[in-house]
Design a protein around this motif. Structure first.
Motif, PDB file in Angstrom:
ATOM      1  N   LEU B  73      59.953  56.317  34.706  1.00  0.00           N
ATOM      2  CA  LEU B  73      60.086  57.039  35.972  1.00  0.00           C
ATOM      3  C   LEU B  73      61.556  57.035  36.375  1.00  0.00           C
ATOM      4  O   LEU B  73      62.245  56.035  36.202  1.00  0.00           O
ATOM      5  N   ASP B  74      62.001  58.165  36.894  1.00  0.00           N
ATOM      6  CA  ASP B  74      63.434  58.335  37.119  1.00  0.00           C
ATOM      7  C   ASP B  74      63.629  59.184  38.375  1.00  0.00           C
ATOM      8  O   ASP B  74      63.084  60.285  38.476  1.00  0.00           O
ATOM      9  N   LEU B  75      64.411  58.671  39.307  1.00  0.00           N
ATOM     10  CA  LEU B  75      64.596  59.352  40.586  1.00  0.00           C
ATOM     11  C   LEU B  75      65.227  60.737  40.450  1.00  0.00           C
ATOM     12  O   LEU B  75      65.097  61.573  41.331  1.00  0.00           O
ATOM     13  N   SER B  76      65.931  60.975  39.339  1.00  0.00           N
ATOM     14  CA  SER B  76      66.623  62.258  39.221  1.00  0.00           C
ATOM     15  C   SER B  76      65.716  63.373  38.707  1.00  0.00           C
ATOM     16  O   SER B  76      66.106  64.533  38.681  1.00  0.00           O
ATOM     17  N   ARG B  77      64.504  63.029  38.302  1.00  0.00           N
ATOM     18  CA  ARG B  77      63.608  64.088  37.805  1.00  0.00           C
ATOM     19  C   ARG B  77      63.023  64.892  38.955  1.00  0.00           C
ATOM     20  O   ARG B  77      62.974  64.421  40.083  1.00  0.00           O
ATOM     21  N   HIS B  78      62.584  66.115  38.634  1.00  0.00           N
ATOM     22  CA  HIS B  78      61.948  66.900  39.686  1.00  0.00           C
ATOM     23  C   HIS B  78      60.558  67.350  39.283  1.00  0.00           C
ATOM     24  O   HIS B  78      60.135  67.170  38.144  1.00  0.00           O
ATOM     25  N   LYS B  79      59.853  67.938  40.265  1.00  0.00           N
ATOM     26  CA  LYS B  79      58.439  68.254  40.111  1.00  0.00           C
ATOM     27  C   LYS B  79      58.161  69.079  38.855  1.00  0.00           C
ATOM     28  O   LYS B  79      58.825  70.082  38.620  1.00  0.00           O
ATOM     29  N   LEU B 106      46.278  63.931  36.913  1.00  0.00           N
ATOM     30  CA  LEU B 106      47.204  63.585  38.004  1.00  0.00           C
ATOM     31  C   LEU B 106      47.326  62.078  38.187  1.00  0.00           C
ATOM     32  O   LEU B 106      48.414  61.548  38.400  1.00  0.00           O
ATOM     33  N   GLY B 109      49.647  60.488  35.862  1.00  0.00           N
ATOM     34  CA  GLY B 109      51.062  60.703  36.117  1.00  0.00           C
ATOM     35  C   GLY B 109      51.561  62.119  35.910  1.00  0.00           C
ATOM     36  O   GLY B 109      52.760  62.373  36.047  1.00  0.00           O
ATOM     37  N   ALA B 110      50.658  63.059  35.571  1.00  0.00           N
ATOM     38  CA  ALA B 110      51.107  64.459  35.510  1.00  0.00           C
ATOM     39  C   ALA B 110      51.529  64.889  36.915  1.00  0.00           C
ATOM     40  O   ALA B 110      51.014  64.367  37.906  1.00  0.00           O
ATOM     41  N   ASP B 111      52.454  65.839  36.994  1.00  0.00           N
ATOM     42  CA  ASP B 111      52.925  66.283  38.306  1.00  0.00           C
ATOM     43  C   ASP B 111      52.023  67.353  38.910  1.00  0.00           C
ATOM     44  O   ASP B 111      51.873  67.429  40.124  1.00  0.00           O
ATOM     45  N   LEU B 112      51.488  68.216  38.044  1.00  0.00           N
ATOM     46  CA  LEU B 112      50.668  69.327  38.538  1.00  0.00           C
ATOM     47  C   LEU B 112      49.439  69.488  37.669  1.00  0.00           C
ATOM     48  O   LEU B 112      49.522  69.400  36.434  1.00  0.00           O
TER      49      LEU B 112
END
Lengths: 375, 375
Positions: B73-79, B106, B109-112
């Motif tokens: 997990l990485d804060l710089s990633r986006h949706k 979901l 850990g999938a985003d959508l």
């Protein structure tokens, strides 16, 4: 002493309730006092932000701002005085997004939260929660014959207009979809909101609409845009006719907000950047590395509430305005961004990789209580 | 060092996003490097698995694989960067199965997570959770006149095609039903997914469809079939023209996967057996004796996510590929099977005979955290 306080509270409540008049006054004050700053002023700010971008001075004191603008709870207040929010969104495909935005507004402390959506979406959104007031008034192309478009559009607008003056803020866009007829109707709703001086937070498909028709918000100081990475990229390309510049992000955001006539933009990212074309602030605290869809909807609902509270705080002169900046839309963005980050951080601590948007919403209350205890 | 890492992360994200191009490249690499192994090679593997079946060396190191392919997990990633999954399923009769598959994606850990289903099913699936994006686009025979079939079918396909390139994996089949017109449409969706090189996990009624029309997946290395006892029996009868052989299960599974041109098959049972026609692995850890319906849907949704992560891991060369095997579809099956077993075991410990599928879904996050802590 107590009676003086009561009188002040009553006066303040009266002013908050008489929102249409105050909105008009506030709009005129802002327009005359601060229409379009000169180019030289712009240059100075550019230099300032350039100097600041190397250090941490862009960072807003978000917790202090949140604490300052959040109204005290008071047994003498009545329903509606802590805010009435309306979300315009929800169509055949999307029902989660408007729900997330509307329920977040309530969880933060708004008294009433409405959703204006299509018939298909309304049944589902109502079933998510009995706490919301859901109006099945929007229509998509597939349900409207060509010859009926004009009359249906007028009917949609009349339905929303009945309520318009009561709202402290609209959220335009969560789960709106891209249906051309529906978007045309929403454009008209936005024009009416602007005439009535009702603030608007624009997100999701609302940003698609606005990017294609900037006039809907251009020069309206009560408009807030909350673009994510891709939505921001499209805005920059459309308005500044260039690509996103990660090196000079604050300056570029400032230019963008200024070029859209002083709207407030909350650029979502690793740090959230906020500008109204005059100042740039960042919110970097807390946060979670989960990027599950729907967090943007929590943010738009939250910003709507905090923006309303910040306007109330400023307009009624509560406190001594010991916070900076003093633009209600910017303050609303700072508080909303901070609260979402805090709630996401708490939800992640509990749920780790399985964190969903609903888990974050469940942490909004605890986050608010941590930052700004109710008593 | 940090900037190099950032660059690598950006590159990796870019590559994950440019999925269509990468899918095509990966497909070509797989096709040229490893098309159909010679008969002698096949014989060698048969001998190997025969030797192995007496001991435990078929057993995959499932926890290590799961830990390795799960992205940090990485804060710089986006949706969207942690995966976008779509389930094709849900009709007038079935709504639980597609929900279980989509929400499991979901929770891992999938985003959508999207669902493509019929109108009747959509309202219900939406109401289960605002976290899902549900498209009411499929049609069943009873709602379509004979003369409209062609145009309706084209419309269904166009609706799904609009989204196809965005998905990292499709799950075909949970709650799909057996309506002939609907299955015809889904066959077309599968052809388009294959052309776009989108991986597919096929389960439930999707397996009924595939067993009757093997060409839909035959020779497609990004297809995964997840048959239960009965579905496996029908596949064996159809493809190998014989009965299931419990004594030589790994060899028979290997032959089956090879005969369908190298698709990956996850044969569910007391131990789960997985083969892509080249290797056979088993997952026997943990588990629960409860066999409540819906666990297969958790598995299909989980495999879709892990398969996407494994492809990302392999394609971007993260790590040193210190795991074996190295086929993303097999890795996805191993990780998915292991996580379901672990979650079922935790749910059973809490709920005993009353354990339901929803209880197992609620344990997915804890299971993932036990095996692969988020931070």
């Amino acid at each position: 002493m107590k009676s003086v306080l009561n009188f002040c509270n009553s006066l303040s409540d009266l002013m908050f309730s008489a929102s249409a008049v105050i909105r008009r006054q506030h709009f005129l004050i802002r327009t005359f006092a601060n229409p379009y700053k000169s180019q030289s002023h712009h240059r100075t700010i550019m230099q300032e932000t350039k100097c600041m971008s190397g250090n941490n001075s862009l960072e807003a004191d978000a917790e202090k701002i949140l604490r300052t603008i959040t109204p005290k709870l008071d047994l003498s207040r009545h329903k509606g005085q802590a805010g009435k929010i309306a979300v315009v969104g929800g169509c055949r495909e999307y029902t989660g997004a408007p729900y997330f935005a509307a329920i977040s507004a309530l969880k933060i402390g708004a008294d009433l939260s409405h959703v204006f959506c299509t018939k298909d979406a309304a049944t589902v959104i109502k079933s998510y929660s009995p706490e919301l007031i859901v109006h099945p008034v929007l229509e998509e192309s597939y349900s409207v014959r060509d010859e009926d478009r004009k009359s249906v559009s007028a009917k949609v607008l009349a339905e929303v207009d009945k309520w318009m003056e009561r709202f402290d803020c609209l959220v335009i866009g969560p789960g709106l979809g891209r249906d051309p007829f529906l978007l045309d109707c929403v454009s008209e709703i936005m024009k009416h909101a602007r005439e009535a001086n009702v603030p608007m937070v624009v997100d999701g498909d609302g940003l698609f609409l606005v990017t294609n028709c900037l006039d809907l918000v251009s020069g309206y100081p009560l408009a807030v845009l909350t673009p994510n990475v891709n939505e921001y990229k499209r805005l920059i390309q459309k308005v500044l006719n260039c690509e996103v510049n990660g090196q000079d992000a604050p300056e570029q955001l400032l230019s963008l907000a200024r070029r859209i006539g002083g709207v407030t933009i909350l650029q979502k990212g690793k740090s959230d950047l906020i500008s109204d074309g005059e100042t740039v602030k960042s919110v970097s605290i807390f946060g979670s590395p989960r990027r599950c869809g729907g967090q943007g909807d929590i943010l738009s609902g939250s910003v709507a509430v905090f923006l309303s509270w910040a306007r109330h705080f400023i307009l009624t002169g509560e406190g001594n305005l010991s916070i900076s900046p003093t633009n209600a839309t910017v303050l609303g963005c700072i508080a909303g961004a901070a609260l979402l980050r805090k709630a996401a951080s708490l939800a992640f601590a509990d749920n780790k990789r399985a964190t969903l948007t609903g888990d974050i919403i469940n942490c909004l209350g605890r986050s608010l209580e941590d930052i700004c205890p109710a008593s």
